[in-house]
Every structure is written in structure tokens, then in C-alpha cells.
Design a protein around this motif. Structure first.
Motif, PDB file in Angstrom:
ATOM      1  N   GLU A 146       0.825  -1.203   0.000  1.00 52.95           N
ATOM      2  CA  GLU A 146       0.000   0.000   0.000  1.00 52.95           C
ATOM      3  C   GLU A 146       0.864   1.260   0.000  1.00 52.95           C
ATOM      4  OE1 GLU A 146      -4.093   0.688   2.208  1.00 52.95           O
ATOM      5  OE2 GLU A 146      -2.424   0.985   3.599  1.00 52.95           O
ATOM      6  N   LEU A 147       1.906   1.272   0.839  1.00 51.27           N
ATOM      7  CA  LEU A 147       2.780   2.444   0.920  1.00 51.27           C
ATOM      8  C   LEU A 147       3.497   2.686  -0.402  1.00 51.27           C
ATOM      9  CD1 LEU A 147       5.108   3.450   3.821  1.00 51.27           C
ATOM     10  CD2 LEU A 147       6.048   3.253   1.527  1.00 51.27           C
ATOM     11  N   LEU A 148       4.055   1.631  -0.990  1.00 51.39           N
ATOM     12  CA  LEU A 148       4.792   1.802  -2.235  1.00 51.39           C
ATOM     13  C   LEU A 148       3.865   2.175  -3.393  1.00 51.39           C
ATOM     14  CD1 LEU A 148       7.348  -1.107  -1.833  1.00 51.39           C
ATOM     15  CD2 LEU A 148       7.777   1.334  -1.580  1.00 51.39           C
ATOM     16  N   SER A 149       2.646   1.656  -3.376  1.00 50.15           N
ATOM     17  CA  SER A 149       1.668   2.052  -4.396  1.00 50.15           C
ATOM     18  C   SER A 149       1.326   3.531  -4.263  1.00 50.15           C
ATOM     19  CB  SER A 149       0.389   1.219  -4.256  1.00 50.15           C
ATOM     20  OG  SER A 149       0.640  -0.141  -4.512  1.00 50.15           O
ATOM     21  N   LEU A 150       1.192   3.997  -3.012  1.00 49.28           N
ATOM     22  CA  LEU A 150       0.919   5.413  -2.764  1.00 49.28           C
ATOM     23  C   LEU A 150       2.036   6.282  -3.328  1.00 49.28           C
ATOM     24  CD1 LEU A 150      -0.360   6.917   0.588  1.00 49.28           C
ATOM     25  CD2 LEU A 150       1.518   7.983  -0.642  1.00 49.28           C
ATOM     26  N   LEU A 151       3.290   5.863  -3.108  1.00 48.45           N
ATOM     27  CA  LEU A 151       4.417   6.643  -3.609  1.00 48.45           C
ATOM     28  C   LEU A 151       4.423   6.687  -5.135  1.00 48.45           C
ATOM     29  CD1 LEU A 151       7.309   5.477  -1.238  1.00 48.45           C
ATOM     30  CD2 LEU A 151       5.976   7.590  -1.112  1.00 48.45           C
ATOM     31  N   ARG A 152       4.140   5.563  -5.764  1.00 53.43           N
ATOM     32  CA  ARG A 152       4.122   5.517  -7.230  1.00 53.43           C
ATOM     33  C   ARG A 152       3.066   6.447  -7.800  1.00 53.43           C
ATOM     34  NH1 ARG A 152       6.501   1.688 -10.408  1.00 53.43           N
ATOM     35  NH2 ARG A 152       4.777   1.886 -11.865  1.00 53.43           N
ATOM     36  N   ASP A 153       1.946   6.589  -7.096  1.00 54.86           N
ATOM     37  CA  ASP A 153       0.833   7.393  -7.604  1.00 54.86           C
ATOM     38  C   ASP A 153       0.846   8.828  -7.097  1.00 54.86           C
ATOM     39  OD1 ASP A 153      -0.067   5.090  -8.858  1.00 54.86           O
ATOM     40  OD2 ASP A 153      -1.466   4.565  -7.256  1.00 54.86           O
ATOM     41  N   SER A 154       1.856   9.191  -6.300  1.00 55.81           N
ATOM     42  CA  SER A 154       1.846  10.496  -5.635  1.00 55.81           C
ATOM     43  C   SER A 154       2.168  11.649  -6.569  1.00 55.81           C
ATOM     44  CB  SER A 154       2.852  10.494  -4.477  1.00 55.81           C
ATOM     45  OG  SER A 154       4.189  10.429  -4.965  1.00 55.81           O
ATOM     46  N   GLY A 155       2.872  11.384  -7.671  1.00 58.98           N
ATOM     47  CA  GLY A 155       3.300  12.462  -8.547  1.00 58.98           C
ATOM     48  C   GLY A 155       4.539  13.182  -8.051  1.00 58.98           C
ATOM     49  N   LEU A 156       5.050  12.797  -6.865  1.00 64.23           N
ATOM     50  CA  LEU A 156       6.234  13.423  -6.309  1.00 64.23           C
ATOM     51  C   LEU A 156       7.497  12.823  -6.919  1.00 64.23           C
ATOM     52  CD1 LEU A 156       5.255  13.433  -2.520  1.00 64.23           C
ATOM     53  CD2 LEU A 156       5.145  15.359  -4.108  1.00 64.23           C
ATOM     54  N   THR A 157       8.566  13.566  -6.849  1.00 68.22           N
ATOM     55  CA  THR A 157       9.888  13.049  -7.178  1.00 68.22           C
ATOM     56  C   THR A 157      10.397  12.323  -5.936  1.00 68.22           C
ATOM     57  OG1 THR A 157      10.276  14.886  -8.687  1.00 68.22           O
ATOM     58  CG2 THR A 157      12.225  13.686  -7.887  1.00 68.22           C
ATOM     59  N   VAL A 158      10.676  11.026  -6.079  1.00 68.52           N
ATOM     60  CA  VAL A 158      10.953  10.190  -4.914  1.00 68.52           C
ATOM     61  C   VAL A 158      12.315   9.511  -5.053  1.00 68.52           C
ATOM     62  CG1 VAL A 158      10.189   8.187  -3.557  1.00 68.52           C
ATOM     63  CG2 VAL A 158       8.484   9.758  -4.530  1.00 68.52           C
ATOM     64  N   LEU A 159      13.134   9.649  -4.001  1.00 66.53           N
ATOM     65  CA  LEU A 159      14.374   8.874  -3.886  1.00 66.53           C
ATOM     66  C   LEU A 159      14.243   8.019  -2.638  1.00 66.53           C
ATOM     67  CD1 LEU A 159      17.250   8.307  -4.925  1.00 66.53           C
ATOM     68  CD2 LEU A 159      18.059  10.162  -3.444  1.00 66.53           C
ATOM     69  N   ILE A 160      14.337   6.709  -2.812  1.00 62.52           N
ATOM     70  CA  ILE A 160      14.007   5.785  -1.728  1.00 62.52           C
ATOM     71  C   ILE A 160      15.081   4.710  -1.584  1.00 62.52           C
ATOM     72  CG2 ILE A 160      12.569   4.447  -3.334  1.00 62.52           C
ATOM     73  CD1 ILE A 160      10.744   3.726  -0.986  1.00 62.52           C
ATOM     74  N   VAL A 161      15.444   4.427  -0.353  1.00 63.33           N
ATOM     75  CA  VAL A 161      16.348   3.313  -0.057  1.00 63.33           C
ATOM     76  C   VAL A 161      15.501   2.101   0.325  1.00 63.33           C
ATOM     77  CG1 VAL A 161      18.018   2.412   1.604  1.00 63.33           C
ATOM     78  CG2 VAL A 161      18.326   4.703   0.649  1.00 63.33           C
ATOM     79  N   LEU A 162      15.739   0.987  -0.348  1.00 56.11           N
ATOM     80  CA  LEU A 162      15.028  -0.256  -0.057  1.00 56.11           C
ATOM     81  C   LEU A 162      16.030  -1.405  -0.008  1.00 56.11           C
ATOM     82  CD1 LEU A 162      11.959   0.138  -2.446  1.00 56.11           C
ATOM     83  CD2 LEU A 162      11.840   0.084   0.048  1.00 56.11           C
ATOM     84  N   HIS A 163      15.808  -2.324   0.924  1.00 50.14           N
ATOM     85  CA  HIS A 163      16.634  -3.530   0.983  1.00 50.14           C
ATOM     86  C   HIS A 163      16.015  -4.670   0.186  1.00 50.14           C
ATOM     87  CE1 HIS A 163      20.120  -2.726   3.373  1.00 50.14           C
ATOM     88  NE2 HIS A 163      19.412  -2.174   4.340  1.00 50.14           N
ATOM     89  N   ASP A 164      14.707  -4.698   0.104  1.00 48.94           N
ATOM     90  CA  ASP A 164      14.021  -5.775  -0.610  1.00 48.94           C
ATOM     91  C   ASP A 164      14.094  -5.485  -2.110  1.00 48.94           C
ATOM     92  OD1 ASP A 164      12.016  -7.391  -1.881  1.00 48.94           O
ATOM     93  OD2 ASP A 164      11.071  -7.703   0.067  1.00 48.94           O
ATOM     94  N   LEU A 165      14.904  -6.249  -2.830  1.00 47.23           N
ATOM     95  CA  LEU A 165      15.106  -5.989  -4.251  1.00 47.23           C
ATOM     96  C   LEU A 165      13.848  -6.244  -5.067  1.00 47.23           C
ATOM     97  CD1 LEU A 165      18.680  -7.492  -4.791  1.00 47.23           C
ATOM     98  CD2 LEU A 165      18.032  -5.122  -4.306  1.00 47.23           C
ATOM     99  N   ASN A 166      13.026  -7.180  -4.631  1.00 49.00           N
ATOM    100  CA  ASN A 166      11.798  -7.443  -5.362  1.00 49.00           C
ATOM    101  C   ASN A 166      10.805  -6.299  -5.223  1.00 49.00           C
ATOM    102  OD1 ASN A 166      12.589  -9.928  -6.428  1.00 49.00           O
ATOM    103  ND2 ASN A 166      11.970 -11.024  -4.589  1.00 49.00           N
ATOM    104  N   LEU A 167      10.699  -5.726  -4.019  1.00 48.04           N
ATOM    105  CA  LEU A 167       9.851  -4.545  -3.850  1.00 48.04           C
ATOM    106  C   LEU A 167      10.417  -3.365  -4.642  1.00 48.04           C
ATOM    107  CD1 LEU A 167       8.881  -4.544  -0.052  1.00 48.04           C
ATOM    108  CD2 LEU A 167       7.397  -5.022  -2.014  1.00 48.04           C
ATOM    109  N   ALA A 168      11.738  -3.230  -4.626  1.00 48.88           N
ATOM    110  CA  ALA A 168      12.367  -2.140  -5.369  1.00 48.88           C
ATOM    111  C   ALA A 168      12.076  -2.259  -6.863  1.00 48.88           C
ATOM    112  CB  ALA A 168      13.867  -2.136  -5.116  1.00 48.88           C
ATOM    113  N   ALA A 169      12.142  -3.472  -7.382  1.00 45.07           N
ATOM    114  CA  ALA A 169      11.880  -3.686  -8.804  1.00 45.07           C
ATOM    115  C   ALA A 169      10.442  -3.357  -9.161  1.00 45.07           C
ATOM    116  CB  ALA A 169      12.189  -5.135  -9.178  1.00 45.07           C
ATOM    117  N   ALA A 170       9.519  -3.647  -8.246  1.00 45.26           N
ATOM    118  CA  ALA A 170       8.103  -3.402  -8.507  1.00 45.26           C
ATOM    119  C   ALA A 170       7.739  -1.935  -8.365  1.00 45.26           C
ATOM    120  CB  ALA A 170       7.251  -4.241  -7.553  1.00 45.26           C
TER     121      ALA A 170
END
Length: 257
Positions: A176-200
Motif C-alpha cells: 500500500e505504501l509503495l503504491s501510494l508513492l508511485r501514484d503520488s506524482g512526487l519526485t521520490v528517492l528511496i532506499v530499499l533492501h528488498d530488491l523485489n519490492l524495489a523492482a516493482a
């Protein structure tokens, strides 16, 4: 608004934490920083939200040198959700979220109707409206993460930086959080450890190792079996997600030959 890291280096006590990092996050893009522990990801983010001054190089927001902006101006442009950003005073949730309006208010002026509406909408988006009167210190780790993101959103930034925001969240709230970020329209720089979540979740990925940028590009271009083995020291097969086509990693627990 575009975010640019230009030749960024950070040296502390004679040790190079980030080395000549150049990376661009286009307007409205979600770009992920991935890499092993200690590779410089969080250090790079700290330069973007001005918790750390780079030894050399420049952070630009909308083409402007971030270091030349006033603290108030930069806080209106860049919001951060960080690992050590917990609220240690037992504010209520609605009070903690309202702190995000501080860069926009003069002195001790009370929140107006617009500010209160912004806070209410942010709490609704993060599913925490029912917690509004609860003390932050009584919440679970995952609930606090959502409070911190709501606080960042009411700041109304053009650029949002997040350091491992999915920590403490269950799978539902991670997605839900990552979907919100994708749809936010903001410029986002994010650190993620889960490579599968990062890819999605990310349009592009930057891979850091020993403070250096190894490669940057789309998840499909970056996440290869060779790179994952070289940078992370694990064996993995890369497959396409059957629903989305995003690259996903299937890890092997067998030792490398």
C-alpha cells in the motif's frame, strides 16, 4: 521537480562513505537506491535532506544548489522519512502529523482549516485516522512508520526521500505504501533492501557498493544474476512477475560453487 546528485562525496574521519556519486531523479520519478549494508545509501540521502554536508559535490533541486537555499525554503521543497525520525515525545498522532506543516507556518500560528484538512487527508491515505487521538509512543512500529509518512506528505514537498520506509510494515502495508508513492506524482528517492519490492515500485534503480555507484538504470537492466552475485554475494535466478512483468529474484540458499 528534478533532483540531481552531482559528484557527491562524503569523507568522515578519513573514511570515504560516498565516492563521486552522480544520479538524477526526474520529475515525478521513483528512483531506488539499493546495495549491501554500509554501501553509502543512507549517507547519500542525508545529504539530500541536509542532515549532512557533502565533502564535495552538489545536490540540486529544480536546478538550484540545495546548500544555497534557506532552511525554510529547502524544507518546503524536500521532505524526508528516515530511520531515526521517530517521535520521542508522546504527541498524539494528529499532533505529530501536523508537525509537517512547520516549514509553512510563521511563529506559533495555529493550523487553519486548510492545514487541518491536509492532515486529515494524509491520515486517511495512510489508514491512521482512527488513531488520531492516540499517543505516538503507544503505537506499533508499523503504525509509527505510517504516521511519519503522513507527516512528510502534509509538508507538501516536491521531493520526497525515504530511508527503508517498509521497515516494521506487514506485507499489506508495504504494498500500500509503495503504491501510494508511485501514484503520488512526487519526485521520490528511496532506499530499499528488498530488491523485489524495489523492482516493482521504482522506475529506475541505482546500485551502490563501497560508496560507489556500480550501475543505474531500469530494474530490468540492473537486476541481473551477475550483478546480484557480484554486489550482494548471493545466487539468484531472475524471472518475470506473472502479473506485472517486473523482474523478481528467486534466491538460492545453496552455497556458491
Amino acid at each position: 521537480m528534478e533532483l540531481g546528485l552531482e559528484g557527491l562525496s562524503v569523507v568522515t574521519d578519513g573514511r570515504s562513505l560516498v565516492r563521486d556519486l552522480s544520479l538524477t531523479v526526474g520529475t515525478g520519478q521513483v528512483v531506488g537506491l539499493v546495495g549491501p549494508n554500509g554501501s553509502g545509501k543512507s549517507t547519500a540521502l542525508r545529504c539530500v535532506y541536509r542532515a549532512l554536508r557533502p565533502s564535495t559535490g552538489t545536490v540540486r533541486v529544480g536546478g538550484e544548489d540545495l546548500s544555497r537555499l534557506t532552511a525554510r525554503r529547502s524544507a518546503r521543497l524536500v521532505a524526508a522519512m528516515v530511520q531515526d525520525g521517530a517521535v520521542d515525545v508522546d504527541f498524539t498522532v494528529e499532533e505529530a502529523v501536523a508537525l509537517g506543516r512547520a516549514p509553512h507556518l510563521r511563529g506559533n500560528r495555529a493550523l487553519g482549516r486548510r492545514e487541518r484538512d491536509l492532515c486529515a487527508r494524509a491520515m486517511d491515505r495512510l489508514g491512521i485516522r482512527h488513531l488520531a487521538r492516540r499517543g505516538v509512543l503507544t503505537l506499533s512500529g508499523g503504525e509509527r512508520q505510517r504516521v511519519l509518512l503522513a507527516r512528510a506528505l502534509v509538508q507538501e514537498p516536491a521531493i520526497l526521500v525515504l530511508d527503508e520506509p517498509t521497515n516494521h510494515l506487514d506485507v499489506h502495508h508495504q504494498v500500500e505504501l509503495l503504491s501510494l508513492l508511485r501514484d503520488s506524482g512526487l519526485t521520490v528517492l528511496i532506499v530499499l533492501h528488498d530488491l523485489n519490492l524495489a523492482a516493482a515500485a521504482c522506475d529506475r534503480l541505482g546500485v551502490l557498493h563501497d560508496g560507489r555507484l556500480v550501475t543505474a538504470g531500469t530494474p530490468e537492466a540492473v537486476l541481473t544474476t551477475d550483478l546480484v552475485h557480484e554486489v550482494f554475494g548471493v545466487r539468484a535466478a531472475v524471472v518475470s512477475h506473472p502479473l506485472t512483468g517486473d523482474p523478481q529474484l528467486l534466491y538460492s540458499l545453496a552455497p556458491s560453487p
